[in-house]
Design a protein around this motif. Structure first.
Motif, PDB file in Angstrom:
ATOM      1  N   GLN A  25       0.838  -1.196   0.000  1.00 18.13           N
ATOM      2  CA  GLN A  25       0.000   0.000   0.000  1.00 18.13           C
ATOM      3  C   GLN A  25       0.874   1.248   0.000  1.00 18.13           C
ATOM      4  O   GLN A  25       1.537   1.554   0.986  1.00 18.13           O
ATOM      5  CB  GLN A  25      -0.923   0.011   1.225  1.00 18.13           C
ATOM      6  N   PRO A  40      -5.216   4.411   3.316  1.00 15.17           N
ATOM      7  CA  PRO A  40      -6.544   3.878   2.986  1.00 15.17           C
ATOM      8  C   PRO A  40      -7.691   4.799   3.350  1.00 15.17           C
ATOM      9  O   PRO A  40      -8.663   4.922   2.604  1.00 15.17           O
ATOM     10  CB  PRO A  40      -6.603   2.576   3.791  1.00 15.17           C
ATOM     11  N   GLN A  63     -13.147  -0.829  -1.000  1.00 15.90           N
ATOM     12  CA  GLN A  63     -12.519  -1.736  -0.039  1.00 15.90           C
ATOM     13  C   GLN A  63     -13.119  -3.141  -0.093  1.00 15.90           C
ATOM     14  O   GLN A  63     -12.392  -4.111  -0.328  1.00 15.90           O
ATOM     15  CB  GLN A  63     -12.648  -1.155   1.387  1.00 15.90           C
TER      16      GLN A  63
END
Length: 601
Positions: free
Chosen positions: A155, A159, A168
């Motif tokens: 990542q 997020p 998601q």
């Protein structure tokens, strides 16, 4: 509580639960992936072993073992939902594929997943449940799509401020399931290559193996783990956020998401991508010491039990125990090094605090953090409950080495097992050279093609790590990451090199964890790490399926007096030594320039 006692209790809890689940889960997965042809082949193998045990020198035929009486006695019948999926997708579950067809199915399915996830991220701003977030930028969308489809879950974004509550679960969580199931399917296909004898070259049906892996294994286990996490306070909400007042009186916006469901498959599927930026260090993802132990067990559960599945499918449980012993030795050794390194206070701050608690959560402490770090880097999970960048030089070097061993201790879902089987082929080849005999494993003689495929599979990851790291450290655009300011040769630049090495080790091994001090948002890192993930995932899959395709056409040779036994302490030592030697010869110079040099300062 005494740190040594705390560490011992936590390790004991993990080992006891894994031991209790080992036999039932391993045998259940063997039943899930057994079809009539596999049952017949396993019966032949068991009959052959029985003949050898009684001193028989005759070759095994299909009449030397008990024959299955009916399909239900030897194979798992399709569930109704599975039959419906096969009809909708026009899949004939009775047909089988050669290794080429199986590999093409894996690549085609994964390519479709990358495309779907990329488009979903780009248009999320106009879809429901978008949290008022715009579409993701092209470079981040590419990197993330590749990351989740390859089971890496790297990542390069936050997020909470990047991915919507639709992206998601619909995009990332779905890939958590299917990417893990792809690894399971490939591992089972490789096992069939060893089990089946003189077949037409078929290794099974990828679509059937994928469907069963998701519906019969990953979904039920995830449901159970999610329920346990909910009892510990892991959140589960489709609201975007809620407001609270901080200790200083200021207003704080706290992100919410459907965490519990994704947290379960994140660990069980050895994925690792956190639904919140702090990953498993976030109190909404991992709130208590008990939830921490549950998550560690979850990420180890399927890879460990797969060794039992392997032993059951090949008809000799000791084969699986030998593989498990090697995994346990490596995991235990690296855990001991990491615990020792993190339990020794080094530096002014650590000595003042009385412990190496920088970057660690108080609710987990050093034992819980070290146990999580070693388990996550040994299983290609990438989830973190502490900042790996804040670990001591020796501790950080140990978890880096854990990935550089090939992540086979115990490895990811499916990938750890087939990676270990490839290394077993290499070890048997080395043993054959020592005694001057044609190497064989599980009754299959290993020729030039098999050794070539195994060697190519092993060489992919080191090439990606060393080439990617070498190019990155000489590019001017990455000089800021090297050393976090500081001239070459300073402690800062040494640590910066380690950060880059760790990043490419994580990407090429499809792990996903990172040393947080490295900024990877540049186009170079987004692209190069994405390529490392793709090649690190799919090139070994192609090579191991080619290996299985070659093995499945071979006859089974009866064991002779010169056959190297592949169970027992001798083989465990040979395989462990082969793994360590390969990693040592390949990565020692790079490790000497990074974590080893930093640890000696």
């Amino acid at each position: 509580m005494n740190p040594a006692l705390a560490a011992g209790l936590q390790i004991a809890a993990v080992v006891i639960v894994l031991a209790a689940a080992y036999v039932p889960l391993g045998d259940y997965m063997a039943r899930v992936f057994t079809n009539p042809r596999d049952a017949l082949a396993r019966a032949e193998l068991v009959g052959s072993a029985a003949q050898q045990a009684h001193g028989s020198t005759t070759t095994t035929t299909t009449t030397s073992a008990p024959q299955p009486q009916n399909r239900s006695a030897t194979a798992s019948a399709d569930w109704r939902v599975e039959s419906l999926l096969y009809r909708l997708c026009r899949i004939d579950p009775r047909s089988e594929q050669t290794w080429v067809g199986y590999a093409l199915s894996v690549l085609g399915f994964s390519a479709a997943g990358v495309l779907f996830l990329y488009v979903l991220q780009r248009v999320q701003g106009v879809l429901p449940l978008n949290n008022s977030l715009p579409g993701v930028s092209p470079s981040v969308a590419f990197n993330t799509a590749v990351s989740f489809v390859t089971n890496t879950n790297w990542q390069s974004y936050s997020p909470e401020t990047t991915m919507s509550n639709l992206t998601q679960p619909l995009g990332l969580a779905v890939q958590n399931f299917v990417s893990a199931a792809v690894g399971l399917a490939v591992a089972v296909a490789v096992i069939r290559g060893f089990v089946r004898v003189r077949s037409g070259g078929e290794l099974g049906n990828f679509w059937v193996d994928l469907t069963r892996g998701v519906l019969r294994i990953l979904l039920p286990l995830s449901f159970v783990v999610a329920l346990i996490l909910l009892t510990q306070g892991v959140v589960m909400s489709f609201h975007s956020s809620f407001a609270s007042t901080g200790l200083d009186g200021s207003s704080i916006t706290n992100a919410l998401a459907p965490v519990a469901s994704q947290e379960a498959i994140k660990e069980l599927g050895t994925n690792g991508g956190g639904i919140l930026a702090a990953n498993s260090a976030h109190p909404f993802e991992n709130p208590t010491p008990l939830s921490n132990i549950v998550e560690i067990i979850a990420l180890l559960l399927v890879p460990v039990a797969l060794t039992r599945t392997f032993g059951t499918l090949v008809g000799e449980r000791k084969q699986g125990l030998s593989i498990l012993a090697v995994m346990t030795l490596l995991w235990g050794a690296l855990l001991a090094v990491t615990l020792a390194a993190e339990s020794t206070t080094r530096g002014v701050a650590a000595q003042a605090a009385g412990a190496m608690m920088e970057g660690k959560e108080q609710r987990f402490g050093i034992p819980g953090s070290a146990l999580f770090a070693v388990s996550t880097t040994g299983t290609s999970t990438g989830a973190v409950n502490s900042a790996h960048d804040s670990m001591s030089a020796l501790g950080g070097g140990a978890i880096t080495l854990n990935m550089l061993l090939g992540e086979v201790a115990p490895g990811g879902v499916g990938t750890g097992l087939y990676g270990m089987l490839v290394l077993a082929v290499i070890a048997v080849f080395v043993g054959g050279l020592l005694v001057g005999r044609t190497p064989e494993y599980l009754g299959k003689k290993l020729g030039k093609r098999e050794i070539t495929m195994a060697a190519l599979s092993v060489l992919v990851m080191p090439a990606l790590v060393l080439i990617g790291t070498g190019i990155s450290v000489i590019l001017g655009s990455t000089s800021g990451a090297l050393g976090n300011s500081g001239d070459p040769g300073t402690p800062g630049s040494i640590h910066g090199f380690t950060e880059v090495l760790y990043a490419f080790a994580s990407a090429a091994n499809n792990n996903g964890s990172a040393f947080g001090g490295l900024t990877v948002t540049s186009d170079w890192f987004q692209t190069s790490l994405g390529i490392a993930m793709l090649f690190g995932r799919f090139l070994p899959i192609v090579f191991v399926l080619a290996l299985a395709g070659s093995l499945v056409t071979k006859r089974r040779s009866p064991a002779g007096p010169g056959t190297l036994p592949t169970t027992g302490a001798l083989f465990v030592g040979l395989l462990t030594g082969t793994i360590v030697l390969v990693a040592a010869l390949t990565f020692f110079p790079a490790l000497a320039l990074g974590p080893f040099a930093e640890a000696l300062q």
